[in-house]
Scaffold this active site. Structure first.
Site, PDB file in Angstrom:
ATOM      1  N   HIS A 372       0.804  -1.228   0.000  1.00  0.00           N
ATOM      2  CA  HIS A 372       0.000   0.000   0.000  1.00  0.00           C
ATOM      3  C   HIS A 372       0.832   1.271   0.000  1.00  0.00           C
ATOM      4  CE1 HIS A 372      -3.883  -2.022   1.040  1.00  0.00           C
ATOM      5  NE2 HIS A 372      -3.063  -2.898   1.597  1.00  0.00           N
ATOM      6  N   LYS A 563      -8.766  13.427   5.019  1.00  0.00           N
ATOM      7  CA  LYS A 563      -7.863  12.280   4.945  1.00  0.00           C
ATOM      8  C   LYS A 563      -6.835  12.489   6.034  1.00  0.00           C
ATOM      9  CE  LYS A 563      -6.964  13.492   0.621  1.00  0.00           C
ATOM     10  NZ  LYS A 563      -6.805  12.456  -0.375  1.00  0.00           N
ATOM     11  N   ARG A 564      -5.983  11.487   6.291  1.00  0.00           N
ATOM     12  CA  ARG A 564      -4.914  11.696   7.256  1.00  0.00           C
ATOM     13  C   ARG A 564      -4.064  12.912   6.856  1.00  0.00           C
ATOM     14  NH1 ARG A 564      -4.224   7.711  11.237  1.00  0.00           N
ATOM     15  NH2 ARG A 564      -2.503   9.047  11.870  1.00  0.00           N
ATOM     16  N   LYS A 569       0.274  14.475   1.126  1.00  0.00           N
ATOM     17  CA  LYS A 569      -1.108  14.704   0.698  1.00  0.00           C
ATOM     18  C   LYS A 569      -1.390  16.195   0.459  1.00  0.00           C
ATOM     19  CE  LYS A 569      -2.755  10.616   3.270  1.00  0.00           C
ATOM     20  NZ  LYS A 569      -3.441   9.727   2.308  1.00  0.00           N
ATOM     21  N   THR A 671      -8.840   6.280  -1.625  1.00  0.00           N
ATOM     22  CA  THR A 671     -10.167   5.659  -1.704  1.00  0.00           C
ATOM     23  C   THR A 671     -11.243   6.700  -1.409  1.00  0.00           C
ATOM     24  OG1 THR A 671      -9.718   4.845   0.533  1.00  0.00           O
ATOM     25  CG2 THR A 671      -9.591   3.248  -1.257  1.00  0.00           C
ATOM     26  N   LYS A 675     -15.181   7.754  -3.094  1.00  0.00           N
ATOM     27  CA  LYS A 675     -16.442   8.020  -2.391  1.00  0.00           C
ATOM     28  C   LYS A 675     -17.056   9.333  -2.872  1.00  0.00           C
ATOM     29  CE  LYS A 675     -14.363   5.556   1.401  1.00  0.00           C
ATOM     30  NZ  LYS A 675     -13.529   5.678   2.615  1.00  0.00           N
TER      31      LYS A 675
HETATM   32  C1  26Q Z   1       3.341   0.319  10.484  1.00  0.00           C
HETATM   33  C2  26Q Z   1       4.242  -0.009  11.484  1.00  0.00           C
HETATM   34  C3  26Q Z   1       4.135   0.548  12.758  1.00  0.00           C
HETATM   35  C4  26Q Z   1       3.079   1.405  13.021  1.00  0.00           C
HETATM   36  C5  26Q Z   1       2.175   1.729  12.023  1.00  0.00           C
HETATM   37  C6  26Q Z   1       2.313   1.196  10.765  1.00  0.00           C
HETATM   38  C7  26Q Z   1       1.351   1.553   9.696  1.00  0.00           C
HETATM   39  C8  26Q Z   1      -0.015   1.626   9.979  1.00  0.00           C
HETATM   40  C9  26Q Z   1      -0.918   1.978   8.994  1.00  0.00           C
HETATM   41  C10 26Q Z   1       1.754   1.833   8.406  1.00  0.00           C
HETATM   42  C11 26Q Z   1       0.846   2.178   7.431  1.00  0.00           C
HETATM   43  C12 26Q Z   1      -0.502   2.254   7.708  1.00  0.00           C
HETATM   44  C13 26Q Z   1      -1.524   2.616   6.727  1.00  0.00           C
HETATM   45  C14 26Q Z   1      -1.301   2.884   5.472  1.00  0.00           C
HETATM   46  C15 26Q Z   1      -2.377   3.300   4.563  1.00  0.00           C
HETATM   47  O1  26Q Z   1      -3.487   3.573   4.985  1.00  0.00           O
HETATM   48  N1  26Q Z   1      -2.103   3.358   3.267  1.00  0.00           N
HETATM   49  C16 26Q Z   1      -3.136   3.750   2.314  1.00  0.00           C
HETATM   50  O2  26Q Z   1      -3.768   2.579   1.854  1.00  0.00           O
HETATM   51  C17 26Q Z   1      -4.878   2.886   1.039  1.00  0.00           C
HETATM   52  C18 26Q Z   1      -5.558   1.588   0.673  1.00  0.00           C
HETATM   53  O3  26Q Z   1      -4.797   0.878  -0.247  1.00  0.00           O
HETATM   54  C19 26Q Z   1      -4.443   3.665  -0.185  1.00  0.00           C
HETATM   55  O4  26Q Z   1      -5.602   4.047  -0.889  1.00  0.00           O
HETATM   56  C20 26Q Z   1      -3.652   4.897   0.212  1.00  0.00           C
HETATM   57  O5  26Q Z   1      -3.145   5.529  -0.945  1.00  0.00           O
HETATM   58  C21 26Q Z   1      -2.530   4.501   1.141  1.00  0.00           C
HETATM   59  O6  26Q Z   1      -1.854   5.656   1.605  1.00  0.00           O
END
Ligand code: 26Q
Length: 822
Positions: A372, A563-564, A569, A671, A675
């Site tokens: 991702h 979004k985050r 972004k 995503t 929406k």
């Molecule tokens: C990893 C290790 C330690 C702590 C946290 C994490 C961690 C947690 C969540 C790393 C990444 C995430 C989330 C990533 C994320 O949401 N990515 C998004 O995924 C979506 C679905 O595929 C995409 O549409 C987005 O582009 C992408 O940013």
């Protein structure tokens, strides 16, 4: 068969109690009065909500059991979707929609003099995710159930989900999300299925009488994994799948021995350590490197899930795993559960006596990995020493996997040691690290990206060596979102209008939504479409007023970015445009300016300083602008606090313009963009992630494209000098001058300096200054089109009509056909 067994058989065949108004009303009363022991509704509506969920759950139980029996009895492949995050949001309305229960529920609630909406508001979001990746898992669960696919979600039952965000003087404040405080009536604990998870300890090697080596992981400190099951109903198809979430608990020995040994307080401390594992979701949406507890969570989920499936297998087929890989797939949601590759090897070898090669064959035929992110800094790595301490047996296995893998590399590229170092699962250096993405790629038969562009960039860049070695592993699965929640449920007004126009088939087959296209220029339909949007804007304006006190006028253009908060972004670019508009208004340059309400929302990782500073800037700019009566007719701005799934359900239907403005090549897919599109929002965006495919689907002329493209990036970075860009662009210069003058932080000198420095830095990876002019020009086009309401509405209709491919049903069909082989 004894009486008890046959009784169970009778229930088992039953698809749940027949639904009719009377029994449903009775169920509701029974749960309210007996199960919960209540006789007053209470102002919070919480009890009524719980009684209602229990009544609906009763309707689900029979179907749930039937679906489970069906999956087990048929010799079909089944999928375990493994994810550290499931951002489910609320479930009540979704369940009613999918079971077609709404009318019955409304009627049953009449005796309590209570509107359904009030009861719905009592439900806490299940916020067990950060953002896109977690919400994608939730949309996938909905699509799998709706398509009748045997997919079980496996995740963690965090005691505390994503933090609640409030804004105090423009600063983000994080508050714990105690979502389980009032019980979560959807879940059913399944203590019989609890599993034991090992940590720490050491490895003993011994030879059996045939001279074969065995490894035993001993002196471990064990933790129990207790599953809680949540039903996932499909859309009107009688199917109910399962989301199984694991909670960590102390083992029984702990209760018996440690307490009796007299070290009471140490024993309690140990218990706390065990229960810590599932206490809290890490609120970072890019990896926070090296946190031991996070690695424990990852292993805990992976081990519990694999054991669950292996134990069920052995119960049914004994210890013969010949056909295992034909009947099981594990889909890894990013690298977070990728330790499962090594854990499956351990279980097959150490627990079930298999030797390396057959175990490896099974592993690499059942594991599939979804990536991702393209941000290299977000790729997960764990220090080898931490593995050695926490998971010593797993580290041994990883070394062995790596040794065998590097032989393959050496065969493909003889003598190329650089390539071996680059591809190795172990990164050498001062602190050697395990590269989880490499482990995932080596151990999987499928590696997929989440949008066409993203997959191409993975193959050409980050994972290029692997692509050369195993091109057949790589594939694309463009993300999607569930049209049940993201159109049908969240936008009833538009739903009705669409169904009046093209019938209701689109509801179960979303590709049919393109039947709207021929009506894009139909004047009467346009008026109805506008009226629907206007109502949704009124609803959103109410929410904004409640949350921020600011009045949004539905006659103005609603411009939204939620979004985050992340530098890539570019919420910063958005607020620079807002400041630019503010200046034009102050200068009286308002001819043909479309009045706008700008909403920006999202959470920042608590340790991400720049993201938090950007929130502060947005808040301060909003405060300055909203306080200026002369500006009010043209511009209003809010930072919307605590953006979450439930807020999005009101935000996306009321949005005119969706901001998808990441630096090209940084957003894997997005995503939220989908929406908004479904709900008739127009997109202003860069050629990034799934924007590219959205633009192709709807046509250039119906999309506000701007910004640097990927092919240009190398050139741009080779001599990027933002200060020159700024000096030669009077508009950008003026915007920066205003920020630098302290106009937005009169009593907080210097707080925005880090932002100014970032924009002016020749190494700014986000190209904020570079894309500014192009962005402003695109925003001008937005105004121009909006002035022609008929054209805008036609584009809006065409966007909804072209959103068919962005249903997660399409995505899941592709997973099912090309990866899972169901
Ligand atoms: C990893 C290790 C330690 C702590 C946290 C994490 C961690 C947690 C969540 C790393 C990444 C995430 C989330 C990533 C994320 O949401 N990515 C998004 O995924 C979506 C679905 O595929 C995409 O549409 C987005 O582009 C992408 O940013």
């Amino acid at each position: 068969m004894n009486d008890k067994a046959s009784f169970c058989e009778v229930i088992r065949r039953d698809d749940g109690p027949a639904i009719n108004e009377e029994t449903f009303k009775d169920d509701l009363t029974r749960h309210f009065y007996y199960t919960l022991g209540r006789d007053k509704v209470g102002t919070s509506r919480s009890y009524l909500y719980q009684a209602l969920v229990l009544s609906i759950r009763d309707q689900l139980i029979g179907r749930w059991r039937a679906s489970r029996d069906d999956h087990r009895s048929q010799s079909h492949r089944q999928v375990a979707y493994m994810s550290l995050e499931f951002l489910m949001g609320r479930s009540l309305n979704n369940a009613m929609l999918n079971l077609d229960l709404e009318d019955r529920v409304r009627e049953a609630l009449e005796q309590y003099c209570c509107e359904l909406e009030e009861v719905e508001a009592a439900e806490h979001d299940a916020g067990l995710g950060n953002g896109g990746l977690g919400r994608l898992a939730a949309c996938f669960m909905d699509s799998c159930a709706s398509l009748g696919l045997p997919v079980t979600g496996y995740g963690i039952r965090y005691e505390y989900g994503m933090f609640n965000q409030s804004i105090d003087n423009g600063h983000q404040i994080e508050q714990p999300d105690n979502w389980l405080r009032e019980d979560y009536p959807w879940e059913i604990k399944a203590p019989d299925d609890c599993r034991r998870i090992k940590f720490f300890g050491r490895v003993e090697v011994y030879e059996d009488k045939n001279g074969r080596q065995h490894h035993q992981w001993v002196d471990t400190r064990d933790v129990l994994a207790v599953p809680y099951d949540i039903p996932v109903p499909g859309f009107r198809n009688n199917i109910v799948n399962t989301l199984r979430l694991w909670k960590s608990e102390a083992t029984d020995e702990f209760n018996l021995s440690e307490f009796n040994a007299g070290s009471y307080s140490e024993a309690v401390a140990q218990k706390n350590l065990a229960e810590q594992i599932t206490m809290v979701l890490y609120p970072n949406d890019s990896s926070e490197n090296g946190k031991e507890l996070r690695l424990r969570q990852q292993y805990f989920l992976s081990s519990a899930t694999l054991q669950d499936i292996l134990v069920q297998w052995v119960e049914r087929y004994g210890e013969d795993f010949t056909y295992f890989s034909e009947l099981h797939v594990f889909q890894l949601n990013d690298t977070h559960p990728s330790i499962a590759v090594a854990e499956l090897m351990r279980l097959l070898m150490d627990e079930y006596g298999m030797s390396w090669q057959p175990a490896w064959n099974i592993t690499t035929a059942t594991m599939a990995y979804t990536n991702h992110t393209l941000l290299p800094e977000a790729l997960e790595k764990w220090p080898v020493w931490l593995f050695a301490k926490l998971l010593p047996r797993l580290l041994e296995i990883i070394y062995e996997i790596n040794a065998r893998f590097l032989q393959q590399v050496a065969m493909k590229w003889p003598g190329d040691v650089d390539k071996q170092a680059a591809m190795s699962i172990i990164e050498e250096g001062d602190v050697p690290q395990v590269r989880m993405a490499h482990l995932a790629i080596v151990g999987s038969f499928s590696v997929n990206g989440v949008a066409e562009l993203h997959t191409r960039l993975l193959r050409e860049g980050l994972f290029n060596h692997f692509d050369q070695l195993w091109p057949e592993k790589f594939n694309n699965k463009t993300n999607g979102v569930t049209p049940r929640r993201w159109l049908h449920h969240c936008n009833p007004i538009l739903t009705q209008l669409i169904s009046e126009k093209i019938g209701t088939e689109w509801v179960s087959d979303f590709s049919k939504i393109n039947q709207l296209a021929p009506f894009h220029a139909d004047e009467k339909f346009q008026q109805q479409w506008q009226a629907a949007k206007f109502k949704n804007k009124q609803r959103l304006a109410l929410l904004v007023k409640e949350a921020t006190g600011v009045e949004f006028d539905p006659a103005m253009l609603f411009d939204v970015q939620v979004k985050r908060i992340h530098e890539y972004k570019r919420q910063l670019l958005n607020i620079l445009h807002v400041i630019h508009r503010y200046e034009r208004i102050r200068l009286g340059d308002t001819d043909n300016m479309v009045p706008r309400c700008v909403l920006i929302g999202g959470k920042a990782a608590p340790g991400y300083f720049m993201a938090k500073t950007i929130i502060k800037l947005i808040s301060n700019v909003a405060a300055t602008i909203n306080a200026d009566a002369a500006v009010k007719p043209y511009l209003r701005v809010v930072f919307f606090p605590n953006y979450n799934v439930t807020a999005m359900e009101k935000i996306c239907p009321g949005t005119d313009l969706s901001e998808q403005i990441s630096t090209a090549g940084k957003e894997a897919s997005g995503t939220g963009n989908m929406k908004f599109m479904m709900n008739g929002g127009l997109t202003i965006g860069t050629l990034d992630g799934a924007n590219v495919e959205m633009l192709e689907a709807v046509g250039q002329e119906n999309f506000f494209l701007f910004g640097a493209r990927i092919e240009q990036l190398d050139d741009i970075f080779s001599d990027y000098s933002p200060n020159q860009t700024i000096a030669s662009d009077p508009e950008l210069k003026e915007v920066l001058r205003l920020i630098e003058s302290g106009h937005f932080n009169l009593f907080e000198p210097g707080i925005f300096q880090p932002i100014i420095d970032a924009i002016r830095s020749p190494t700014d990876p986000w190209l904020t200054a570079y894309d500014f002019a192009s962005y402003i020009e695109a925003q001008q086009r937005v105004d121009q089109v909006y002035l022609d309401q008929s054209q805008w509405t036609s584009m809006s209709i065409l966007n909804t009509a072209a959103s068919g491919p962005f249903s997660s049903d399409r995505t899941i069909r592709e997973y099912s056909e090309n990866i899972w082989n169901l």
